[in-house]
Design an enzyme around this catalytic site. Structure first.
Site: not given
Ligand code: ADP
Length: 909
Positions: A770, A362-368, A813
């Site tokens: 596209s 997934g994209p950055p910052g989605v909580g991976k 998108k």
């Molecule tokens: P990634 O690894 O996908 O780039 P991060 O795991 O570093 O992203 O997530 C960035 C921040 O967003 C973290 O502090 C994380 O706890 C928070 N975060 C992302 N998704 C969620 C979610 N669904 N619920 C709560 N916090 C989230």
């Protein structure tokens, strides 16, 4: 042949004999003798009494004290006493000169002293030339000998060179060879043939020279060795002295060795590792502590000893608890959570790691990353992250061989050392960002690591021994599937986590990010209240991203500002802890009390009865009015520095909790000017500017395409930071427009007199924009001078005949479109099936129009003047009117438009 002698052979003479212990006196030689034996002294006396002649003859064995005639050689030298000196101790020092060779014929008397009848011996000389040649050889050899033997005076060479008689020469040399054995000397004395004697002398000298040469070699070798060991000894002594001065490094080294041994005792190394360490330790003990090799060996041992061997965290296998942790840490993400729980359930039953490796895409910052952390927390394991971004060398995974200078183990072993446990959750981050070059393929090294069959005996090149990775729970992350090497993808279970919608972001911000950041800043929940509208403002105007990472940063910044206000307003630090004591009414200018009662108590409490608090300013309408967020009110600085801050701390516990309320208007004051413009709707429609949609590692994004048409010669110019394939798309778009020229009311030959410039102001990222439809729309708009609707975005490739081709990344998108406040999105009809994947909120938030042909795109995207029609041909108009009518009925059409197949060739006729 002729004989040469002082006296004719045969004539017997009687002379006293002096047996010599260790010397042979040759004719012509002057020798100094010390005589101590009575018999010998008596012989000397006798000789002195006669004509001073004495027979000098060697004993066969020097040790015989009382020699009998049998102990004495036959041949000797008749000599003359030159000088005789009696010494104080009774011995006699005598100087004798040899005269001629003689042989004992008879012992006339043996008592008192030896008196012998001797017969002079005649010498035999050979061929003069041969003798001369021999003499020269002997002289030359003697010279060599003298040079080798430092005991002989070099002047002797000169005197030997001057001797002309062969016999004298041989005798002089024989007498002056200190290394000759007694038996050899005697042999030379007893030889009457001068030629033979010279030959024998030559031979003896050669032998001696050889010995001397070998001796010389040995001497110089020994000398060198001595010098080296002396040097080493000296340097070592010096070094030790220096070390002593510096504080006893050797002692430290010893301590270190003891420490290593102690650490080894405690560790449960594998048998292989143990043998290896012991061997290396043995080597280390023999090394100098500061030598380079010692450092290498020490590091190696250190690496092995500091790795976890059997140290593991206690794993938890409680599914309910794991579910609890995942829900507590993350909002939404239902599917990934469900899959994770299934995965953990299998482990609960098998009590070991089974199944494929989880891979969050997934994209950055989605909580991976943070979900992987939660898995670690839920299973009781340690968490360690290893970034694979930019790794291009196999050695980064597998380590360098120890033969390289500065070699280190690979990242895996380094991570395990860092965490000190054998069973952590190891997050291999950005597995799609690895690359391959001549230094080897890191992906193939990872294959071994991730294969449960092979990773039991992972062999790091540096450690060069098997290490068990089978207890490590590997989790990987990637931004896009496309970047993951195919063999690795096979080993993994892909769990996609897509971008968040604004609603999700708001929930995440409210329930997770805000409380977390408040806690991080030491703020209590009742101290801050952020309205949904304010959070919405942050989401829309301060961030534009797929995940919530920069949202998190903005919220953190917001909370820091609030904390600063609170701290400034708080009493001096010694008086009350930061969060325990409410900041009383200090931030009152920018805050309102949570409820009326607390407000009352605040006013009546002695703490806040300070002039500032009770001053009208506090109860001024500004404070209690909803306009808390007005700029004047929310400028905290002067208020905070007011005397109210210095209210007595002792009263703090009773002070009311004053909540800092943050609303929309506070946001620009606290976070600065918004980074993104609001409301795309307010933008005018532009000629030649179309919003496309693209998707990349960072999720979906808007992709603007600008087209200008200029008078020219039919050139097509395409600019911007483009990926491959864009030019072809542009050409296809132009060809489509040309094929539609008449229908669009354009001069069919327009392209001959016009240059078309297509430009992408922003970077087009790799997953392919596209953008065929986008370019075609801009070109038509530029040519027809009809503006493009600013609230429409589109995606799709086109064929030459205008058919719209399906695209990837639809969900991302659409999310991007929603994020960018787009109203209508044109999506290829063939992507209809993918709409199921799109969250309902997104589908509801957009008017999605499925398009099969470019004509439909134009009809939707171009803003026609009232009553104007785009296509001049009647058939087209009818067909698209129908479509428009459906769209008009429900302005937010989320369900799919009726399927109107657009055949490849002239669908409108
Ligand atoms: P990634 O690894 O996908 O780039 P991060 O795991 O570093 O992203 O997530 C960035 C921040 O967003 C973290 O502090 C994380 O706890 C928070 N975060 C992302 N998704 C969620 C979610 N669904 N619920 C709560 N916090 C989230």
């Amino acid at each position: 042949m002729f004989f040469k002698s002082d006296s004719p052979e045969g004539a017997l003479t009687q002379v006293p004999a002096l047996p010599l212990r260790d010397i042979v006196v040759f004719p012509h030689m002057v020798s100094q003798l010390f005589v101590g034996r009575e018999k010998s002294i008596a012989a000397l006396d006798e000789a002195m009494a006669r004509d001073k002649e004495i027979f000098l003859v060697a004993q066969k064995n020097a040790r015989t004290n009382e020699p009998s005639p049998e102990d004495i050689y036959d041949v000797g030298t008749v000599g003359t006493i030159v000088q005789l000196l009696r010494l104080a101790d009774g011995t006699v020092k005598v100087l004798v000169e040899g005269r001629r060779r003689a042989k004992v014929k008879r012992y006339a008397a043996t008592r008192g002293f030896f008196l012998v009848d001797v017969q002079a011996l005649a010498e035999l000389e050979g061929d003069a030339v041969e003798i001369e040649a021999l003499m020269r050889s002997v002289q030359a050899t003697f010279e060599v000998y003298v040079k080798l033997n430092k005991k002989i005076q070099p002047e002797l060479i000169m005197s030997v060179q001057n001797i002309e008689e062969a016999s004298k020469l041989s005798d002089t040399i024989a007498a002056n060879l200190p290394t000759l054995k007694l038996s050899d000397r005697y042999e030379l004395l007893s030889m009457m043939d001068v030629r033979e004697r010279l030959e024998r002398l030559y031979q003896l000298m050669q032998g001696e020279i050889e010995i001397l040469q070998v001796e010389k070699k040995i001497r110089s070798r020994v000398k060198k060795q001595m010098e080296r060991s002396q040097k080493e000894y000296y340097l070592n002594e010096q070094m030790q002295a220096i070390q002593k001065e510096l504080g006893g490094e050797r002692d430290e080294f010893k301590n270190e060795l003891v420490e290593i041994e102690a650490a080894l005792q405690k560790k449960q190394l594998s048998a292989e590792a143990k043998t290896r360490v012991e061997k290396e330790l043995k080597k280390l003990k023999m090394m100098h502590p500061t030598s380079a090799e010692a450092t290498v060996v020490r590091n190696y041992i250190d690496w092995i000893v500091s790795l976890p061997w059997g140290e593991r965290s206690e794993e938890r296998f409680d599914i309910a608890e794991a579910e609890g942790v995942l829900t507590a840490d993350h909002f939404g993400l239902d599917k990934p959570k469900e899959r994770i729980i299934e995965y953990l359930a299998v482990q609960c039953l098998t009590q070991k790691l089974k199944g494929p490796i989880l891979c969050f895409v997934g994209p950055p910052g989605v909580g991976k990353t943070s979900i992987a952390k939660s898995i670690a927390r839920a299973t009781g394991r340690e968490f360690v992250r290893l970034s694979l971004g930019g790794v291009r060398d196999e050695a980064e995974i597998r380590g360098h061989r120890r033969t390289y200078i500065g070699a280190l183990p690979g990242k895996l072993i380094q991570s395990l050392k860092k965490i000190g446990k054998q069973n952590p959750v190891l997050l291999l981050d950005e597995i799609d960002k690895m690359s391959t070059d001549f230094r080897g393929d890191p992906a193939s090294a990872l294959l071994e690591v991730l294969d449960p069959e092979q990773n039991k005996a992972f062999n790091d090149h540096y450690l060069d021994l098997d290490y068990d990775l089978s207890e490590v729970m590997f989790i990987t992350t990637a931004n896009t599937l496309a970047g993951i090497p195919i063999p690795l993808r096979d080993r993994m279970e892909i769990i996609e986590i897509s971008s968040y919608t604004d609603i999700e972001k708001l929930e995440i911000a409210k329930k997770y990010l805000l409380p977390r950041n408040m806690a991080d800043c030491g703020l209590r929940p009742e101290q801050v209240e952020v309205s949904d509208a304010a959070l919405d403002q942050v989401i829309h105007r301060y961030t534009r991203e797929a995940g919530v990472r920069s949202l998190n940063r903005q919220i953190a910044a917001l909370m820091r500002k609030v904390t600063l206000e609170v701290v400034r307003a708080a009493p001096p630090p010694a008086a009350a802890p930061l969060t325990a004591a409410p900041p009383a009414a200090a931030p009152s200018i920018a805050a309102t009390s949570t409820d009326a009662s607390s407000s009352d108590s605040a006013v009546s409490s002695p703490a806040v009865s300070s002039p500032a608090v009770s001053s009208p300013a506090v109860s001024s309408p500004a404070v209690s009015s909803p306009a808390v967020s007005s700029p004047a009110v929310s400028s905290p600085a002067p208020a905070v520095s007011s005397p109210a801050v210095s209210s007595p701390p002792a009263e703090a516990p009773e002070a009311p909790v004053v909540t800092r309320k943050i609303d929309v208007a506070d946001i620009p004051i606290l976070l600065g000017t918004p980074r993104f413009r609001a409301q795309k709707q307010s933008e005018p429609d532009m000629i030649g500017l179309t919003h496309g949609l693209s998707v990349s590692d960072f999720g979906g994004d808007l992709l603007d395409c600008e087209v200008t048409v200029l008078p020219g010669k039919g050139k097509l110019v395409i600019t911007g930071l483009l990926e491959k394939g864009m030019e072809e798309s542009a050409q296809a778009a132009v060809s489509y427009v040309r094929s539609r020229a008449t229908l669009l009311g354009l001069d069919p030959e327009f392209y001959q007199a016009k240059d078309i410039h297509v430009h992408f102001p922003e970077f087009v990222r790799k997953d392919g924009p596209s953008a065929g439809v986008t370019m075609a729309t801009s070109i038509v708009s530029a040519l027809t001078q009809i503006p493009v609707r600013h609230d429409v975005a589109m995606t799709g490739e086109i064929t030459l005949r205008g058919r719209v081709m399906p695209i990837g990344g639809l969900k991302e998108k659409l999310l991007a479109a929603l994020r960018n406040e787009i109203h209508t999105v044109l999506v290829p009809r063939e992507n209809e099936k993918d709409l199921k994947e799109v969250p309902e909120q997104v589908r509801n938030g957009l008017r999605i129009v499925l398009v099969g042909h470019m004509d439909q795109v134009l009809t939707e995207a171009l803003r026609l003047a009232a009553g104007a029609t785009l296509f001049k041909a009647p058939a087209t108009v009818i067909e698209y009117r129908e479509l428009e009518a459906v769209a008009a009925e429900s302005p937010k059409v989320q369900e799919i438009l009726p399927s109107t197949p657009a055949p490849d060739d002239h669908p409108l006729v």
